[in-house]
Design a protein around this motif. Sequence first.
Motif, short mmCIF file in Angstrom:
data_model
loop_
_atom_site.label_atom_id
_atom_site.label_comp_id
_atom_site.label_asym_id
_atom_site.label_seq_id
_atom_site.Cartn_x
_atom_site.Cartn_y
_atom_site.Cartn_z
N LEU B 88 28.15 -141.51 46.04
CA LEU B 88 28.50 -142.08 44.43
C LEU B 88 30.36 -142.70 44.43
CD1 LEU B 88 26.51 -138.83 42.89
CD2 LEU B 88 26.57 -141.56 41.61
N SER B 89 30.46 -143.32 43.65
CA SER B 89 31.99 -144.05 44.18
C SER B 89 32.68 -143.50 43.00
CB SER B 89 32.13 -144.80 43.76
OG SER B 89 31.18 -145.87 44.44
N GLN B 90 33.85 -143.15 42.97
CA GLN B 90 35.05 -142.06 41.97
C GLN B 90 36.24 -143.59 41.91
OE1 GLN B 90 35.40 -140.87 39.51
NE2 GLN B 90 35.10 -138.70 40.12
N GLY B 91 36.96 -143.37 40.33
CA GLY B 91 37.84 -144.11 40.35
C GLY B 91 39.55 -142.86 40.82
N ARG B 92 40.55 -143.28 40.06
CA ARG B 92 41.48 -142.36 39.87
C ARG B 92 42.31 -143.19 39.43
NH1 ARG B 92 43.81 -144.17 46.27
NH2 ARG B 92 45.73 -144.04 45.09
N LEU B 93 43.68 -142.61 39.53
CA LEU B 93 44.21 -142.20 37.91
C LEU B 93 44.68 -143.65 38.20
CD1 LEU B 93 46.10 -140.48 35.60
CD2 LEU B 93 48.06 -140.89 37.23
N LEU B 94 45.10 -144.64 37.24
CA LEU B 94 46.00 -145.52 37.09
C LEU B 94 47.22 -145.31 36.24
CD1 LEU B 94 42.61 -147.53 36.14
CD2 LEU B 94 43.69 -147.88 38.40
N GLU B 95 48.38 -145.42 37.59
CA GLU B 95 49.32 -144.99 37.23
C GLU B 95 50.31 -146.33 36.85
OE1 GLU B 95 50.34 -143.85 41.77
OE2 GLU B 95 48.66 -143.93 39.90
N PRO B 96 50.68 -146.75 35.48
CA PRO B 96 51.49 -147.76 34.85
C PRO B 96 52.49 -148.55 36.57
CG PRO B 96 51.11 -146.58 33.24
CD PRO B 96 50.78 -145.50 34.65
N PRO B 97 52.93 -149.71 37.14
CA PRO B 97 53.83 -149.35 37.74
C PRO B 97 54.91 -149.45 37.58
CG PRO B 97 52.67 -151.87 37.38
CD PRO B 97 51.56 -150.39 36.56
N LYS B 102 53.16 -138.48 38.04
CA LYS B 102 53.09 -137.11 37.95
C LYS B 102 53.22 -137.56 35.97
CE LYS B 102 55.02 -134.30 41.93
NZ LYS B 102 55.18 -134.48 42.49
N SER B 103 54.11 -138.15 35.55
CA SER B 103 54.23 -138.31 33.61
C SER B 103 52.78 -139.33 33.31
CB SER B 103 55.82 -139.07 34.24
OG SER B 103 55.76 -140.24 34.47
N VAL B 104 52.65 -139.42 34.09
CA VAL B 104 50.97 -140.01 33.69
C VAL B 104 50.22 -139.06 32.60
CG1 VAL B 104 49.63 -142.33 33.82
CG2 VAL B 104 51.52 -141.48 34.71
N GLN B 105 49.96 -139.13 31.61
CA GLN B 105 49.00 -138.33 31.03
C GLN B 105 47.50 -139.03 31.32
OE1 GLN B 105 47.87 -135.32 30.47
NE2 GLN B 105 49.74 -134.91 30.38
N PRO B 106 47.08 -139.11 31.61
CA PRO B 106 44.83 -139.36 31.88
C PRO B 106 44.77 -138.98 30.44
CG PRO B 106 45.37 -137.86 33.52
CD PRO B 106 47.31 -137.85 33.09
N ILE B 107 43.63 -140.19 29.90
CA ILE B 107 43.25 -139.72 29.21
C ILE B 107 41.94 -138.12 29.14
CG2 ILE B 107 41.72 -140.77 27.23
CD1 ILE B 107 43.13 -143.14 27.06
N PHE B 108 40.89 -138.44 30.21
CA PHE B 108 40.49 -137.68 30.12
C PHE B 108 40.67 -136.96 31.61
CE2 PHE B 108 38.31 -140.70 28.85
CZ PHE B 108 37.27 -140.42 27.59
N ALA B 109 40.41 -135.64 31.93
CA ALA B 109 40.81 -134.53 33.05
C ALA B 109 40.30 -135.32 34.18
CB ALA B 109 40.11 -133.08 32.58
N PRO B 110 41.25 -135.25 34.95
CA PRO B 110 40.73 -135.78 36.38
C PRO B 110 39.14 -134.85 37.03
CG PRO B 110 42.89 -134.69 36.77
CD PRO B 110 42.06 -134.43 35.38
N PRO B 111 38.52 -135.22 37.75
CA PRO B 111 37.23 -134.12 38.26
C PRO B 111 37.32 -133.35 39.79
CG PRO B 111 37.35 -135.90 39.53
CD PRO B 111 38.75 -136.80 38.89
N LYS B 112 37.23 -131.95 39.94
CA LYS B 112 37.54 -130.88 40.44
C LYS B 112 37.80 -131.39 42.21
CE LYS B 112 32.63 -129.31 40.62
NZ LYS B 112 32.24 -128.62 40.72
#
Lengths: 552, 603
Positions: B88-97, B102-112
Motif C-alpha cells: 500500500l502506497s503512503q503519503g507524507r507531510l506536504l510542507e510549504p517550501p 516542524k512548524s507545519v500542522q497537518p490536518i490529520f494525524a500522521p500514521p504510526k
Amino acid sequence: MPLPAGMLASLALCLAMLLVLTGCSEPQPPEAPLAVVAPPVDLAELDLAVRQQFKERWDALQAATPGSKESATRWGEVGQWFDAYHYRDSADASYANAAQLDAGEPRWPYYRGHIALDRGDLDMAMEEFARAANLAPDMAAPRVQMGNIAMTQLHVDVAKDAFDRALKIDATDPEAQLGLGRVALEQGDPEGAREILEPLLQSQPDVGQLHYLIGLSWRQSGDRVKAAEHFSKVPQESLNQVPLSTSDPWMREVQLLDRGVVTLTRRGVREIQHGELRHGTLLLAQAVKANPSTAETHINYAQALRRVGRPNHARDELQEALRLAGDSPETTAKAHLALASLLTSMGQLDVAEPHLHEVLDFDPRSVDALLQLGRIKQRQGQVEAALGQYAAARDLAGEREDVCFWHAAMLLRLDRIKLAQDALQADIDRLGEARSLRLLLARLLAAKDSPSTKDVDSAKKLLQSAAGQPDVFFAETAAMVAAADGAFAQAISWQDEAVATLAESRRHAALKTARRRLQLYREGMPCRNPWEDAESMVTTKIRTSQTERNPS
Amino acid sequence: MTYDCIASLRRAAPLAAIITLLASPCPTLAADDGAVARTPIFVDVAPASGLDFEHWNGMSGQHYFIEPVGAGAALFDVDGDGDLDIFLSQGRLLEPPGVDAKSVQPIFAPPKHSGGRLYRNDLSIAQDGQRTLHFTDVTESSGLKADGYGMGVAAADIDNDGRIDLYLTNFGSNQLWRNVSKDGVIRFVDVTEQAGVDDSRWSTSASFADIDADGWLDLFVVNYVDFRLKNHQPCRSPAGRPDFCGPLSYRGEGDRLFRNRGDGTFVDITGPAGLLDGKSSGLGVVAADLDSDGRIDFYVTNDMRQNFLWRNLGHAAGSDGAATKFENVALERGVAVSGMGQSQASMGVVAGDFDNDADDDLFMTHLNGDHNTMYINEGEGYFDDRSTASGLASPSMSMTGFGVAMIDFDNDGWLDVMVANGEVRSIEAQARANDPFPLKQANLLFRNRNGRFIEVERGELGVLAKMEVSRSLAVGDIDNDGYADVLLTNNSGPARLLRNQAASGAHWIGVRAVLADAPRDALGAKVSVVVDATTTLTRRVATDGSYLAASDPRVLVGLGTRNAVTAVRVIWPGGAEEEWRDLAVDQYHTLTQGTGRSIEASP
C-alpha cells in the motif's frame, strides 16, 4: 405479470411527454414549510464582487413579504446565485421554495431539472423539465433537455419526438439540431446525420463536438479519410473546446450571473487566445476589480496588458502583485518571473536580472528562470554565462526541446561545433521527432565554417525529416543547405520567402540577419555561421506559395 | 402526477394499472418500494486480518494539487507461496517550501509508521476448508523503504527470476525494488539507479508489458502534470474560495517508456518510440493488444485532455531493432474523446472482454457531471462509445470515479464492474458539516447481464456504500477460494480488504499462465476458456489497469452452472497458441508454455 423494465421505462417516458401535452402537474400544498437555506459557510472567503452579489440577493429576499409572489422571485434569484457558483444543494432548495410559492413560473423547475441531471437523477430531471415545458409552451429549451434525457436512456424515438417539438418552436435551435443528428447516428443513418450536422457546422465551424460527430458519421459510412479530417479538428484539451452556442435564455441568465474571478479570468484568457486582445484584457481588468486583493489576478491582467502594448501599466500591476503575494512564495516567484520577462522585453536587463535570482533562490529548479537568465546573459554578450544557464536548464529538463535547442545554439555561437553536434545528436536520439533540433543540426552540417563537420547529404536528410508547413526557421535552414550544396538559385528563393515573411511580421532584428544571408547567396557564397549572435528561432509560417516546394 | 409516481409504478405495477392511470389524470399511489433485505456481497476483513493501514495525504490547508490524488495498492505474491500479499502506497507531510516541517500542522494525524507498507499474507486453510486470513507487516524486515510521496504500484518480474518486483511511482522520484526473497524470507533491494528507470516528475500509474516479444518486460510510466510544491498555484472555486486546482492549471507531462535490456538495466526509448509528443495529464494505463494484431498497445487515460491509444507498429522498417514504434490512433479509433466528441477527465481504466466476443473493450472513470465511459471494441481496434447502452453512464454522473475493477464477482462468466468514487472538489453538504476533507462519496458496483450492467442495490453494497474518498482498486483472489476479492484504498482513510461473500455456488476455473523460458507470469497472454461449442470466455493475463494499482495476474473465469470445460487455450506473447484439455473446474491450474498441445495459427 410485470412488464420488462425497458418497456416500463418507455411507458413512463411517454407518460411524462403526455403530461406536457395535457397540462397535468402535481399541486403543491401552499402551507408546506419552505426548505431552510442558509448563506454559504465560506462566504467570507469569496471574491468581493461575488459576496456583494450574494448580499444584494439575500437582502432582497429578506425584505420580501414571506409567502408572496415577490418572495418566490427572490428565492429563485438566490437559487440562481447558488447555482452559478456551484452550491447545488442550496440552489435546489432555493428553487424548490420558489416553485412552491409560485407554481406558475417555468424557470424554477427547469433549473431543478438541470441540477437533477447533474446528480444523475434522470427520472427527477425528466419530471422537472416536463413541468417546465408544460408551463412554457413556447420555450424550446425544456423539450431539448427532455430529448437529451431520452437519448441517454436510449429511447431514440421519444428523443426524436422531443427534438422535433423543440424545432417546431424554434427552427434554429442548435441543441435540438445536434440532438436530431445524434438520433440519426444512433439509428445507423450517417447520411441523415450529416444532412443535419453539416449545416450546423457551417454556422459554428469551431465546435469540435460537431466535427467529431460528423467524423463518426463518415466512419459509419466507411470513409475513414473523411472521418480523420474531422477528427483532427477536435481540440486536445477540454478547455480549448468551443462549446455549441445554444439558444437557452434561462441558462444564460445563470451563466451571466457568474462574475467570479475564475470565470472572468477563463473568459479573458480564452478571448486573448482567440486574438481578441482588447476584450480579453477588459475581462481580466474586471477580474482585478472583482477581487483586487489577489496577486494572481494582477499577474494575469499584467500579462494581457503586455500583449496589448502597455508595458508600463503591466509593470505596475506586477509590482502590485508582488506586494500582495507577500506570504505566498510560489505566487511571489511567479510575479518575479513575469516581471523579469517584461523588463527584459523592455530592454531593462539589469533591472530584470535580480528578479530572476529571486525566483532561483526560491526554486533553483525553475527552468523558465534559467532560460530567461540565459537570454539576458546572451543579450549582454556574456555568452559563456548564457551557456552555463542553458546547460543547467538542460540538466533539469532534458526532455524539453526548447531547452536543448538553446543549449546547442549557444554552443554553436561559441564555435564549439563538435560539442554542439554531439549534444544535438544525443538530444535527437533521446527526443525522437525534435524538429527544431534537426534543423539546427542541418545548419551545423551545412555551415562553411565548420569543415570538420560539414556533411551536406546528411543535412539534406535532416531537412527532409523536418519537412512540414515551412516557417521562417525552416526556410532559412533550407536556404543554408541549398547554398552549401551550390544550389544558389534555390537558396535565394527560400531566403527571399523568409525575408518577405519577416518584413511582413516586422521582426526587424531577424530581418537584418536574413537580408545579410540573402546577399551572401546572391553573391554565390554559402553561409558561414549556422547560428548568429542575436538570432532567434522564428516560427512564423511562410507564404503558401512555397509549401509545395521540395525542401531539398 | 409526478415522475416519481411513474417511477414507483415502474417497480410494481402491471400494464393494466398503467393503462388505468393514463385515463385518470393525477392519481395517488400507495408507496411500495418493495425493499428486500440483502446480504452484502463484499465484507471488509482488513481490521480482523491485521491489515491496519490508514492512508495519510499530508495536507496542511494549502490545497496542494497532490492531496486528493493518491494512493495506490498492489496484490501480488511476494514470497511465491501461492497467496497474494499486499503493498500500500503512503503519503507524507506536504510542507510549504521554505517552511520548517516542524512548524507545519497537518490536518490529520500522521500514521504510526511512515512510508508505503508491505503486508505478508499468512493464509491458512483448515481441513474443513475454512480459510483464515492474517496479514503481517513485513516492511521493515523486507528492506523495502518506500519513503517517497507514494502514488501507484506496478508489479511484475523484471529479471525473469520468478520473483515479482515492484515499481513504485511517486510525486517525485520513482523506485524500482528488486525482489530477492529466498526460502520464504522476503527481501527487496533498491535497483532504481542501476536499472535507469527513475522519473523525478509526478508519476501516477505504470504498466509492465513485453512490447517487442523478446521475453523481457518493458515499463510504461504515466506522468501527470508539472506540479511541484514550488510552483503551486492558488486555485479557487468559481465563487473565489480556495480550492484544489484542476490539471489544466499546470503543463501536462509526457509519459515514459523504458525497454528492458535483459541485463538488469532499462533504456529510455520514449523519443525513438514516438511517444514524446504525448504531453498530457495521464492517470491510468493498460497494456493490451487492442487491435488484435499480436502486438501490445498502450491505452492511457488523461485528465481533461484527449486519451491516447498508442498503437504498437512493431519495429520500424530500416531501424536497428532497438526501438519499437508507436503511433497515437485514439481519435480515429474512437477512444480519444467521448462519443459526444468531448475530452473527459479520465482517471482509472480497465481493458477486458465485457461482451464476451473475444476482444478487449475499455472502460474508464470520470469526473462528477460527466459519465463513466465504456468503449466497446468493434473488432480490429475500432471502438464505439456504448456507455449509455451499457447502463454504466447515468449512475456515474453524480460521482467522481477513480479506481475501477472488472471482476466477475458472482462467477457467472460476465465481467462485472466496481468503481471507487471520491470527489476532488468540496461537496457542499459535507463542507457545511465542517468535514475537513469534504470529498466523500459512495462506491458503485454493477452486475453484467449479457453486456448490460445493472446497479447493485444498496443492501448488497455493504461497506462499498460507505461515504469515503476512495481511489484505487486492485483485484485478486486473496483467499484462493475461486471468488475474486478486492483491495480498496481511501485517501485519508483506511485500506479495505473486500472479501467476496457472493457464494453463488457457481463454478469457476483459475489459470496461471507461465512462460517456458522464464518462471514468470506471461503478462500479455490471452487465456480462452472453451466452455462448450457456443461459449468461449477470453481474458488477458495482466496486472495493470484500474488506478495506481497492480492486480492478481492469475486469470479467474466464472462458469456459472457449467461444471466442466472443453478446453483452455493460451495465446502466448509472440503469437504461439496452445491448448489444454481435461482440466478440472473449481481449482487453479498452472499452465506452462510448451506443455500444452500446440495449435497452428490460422492463415
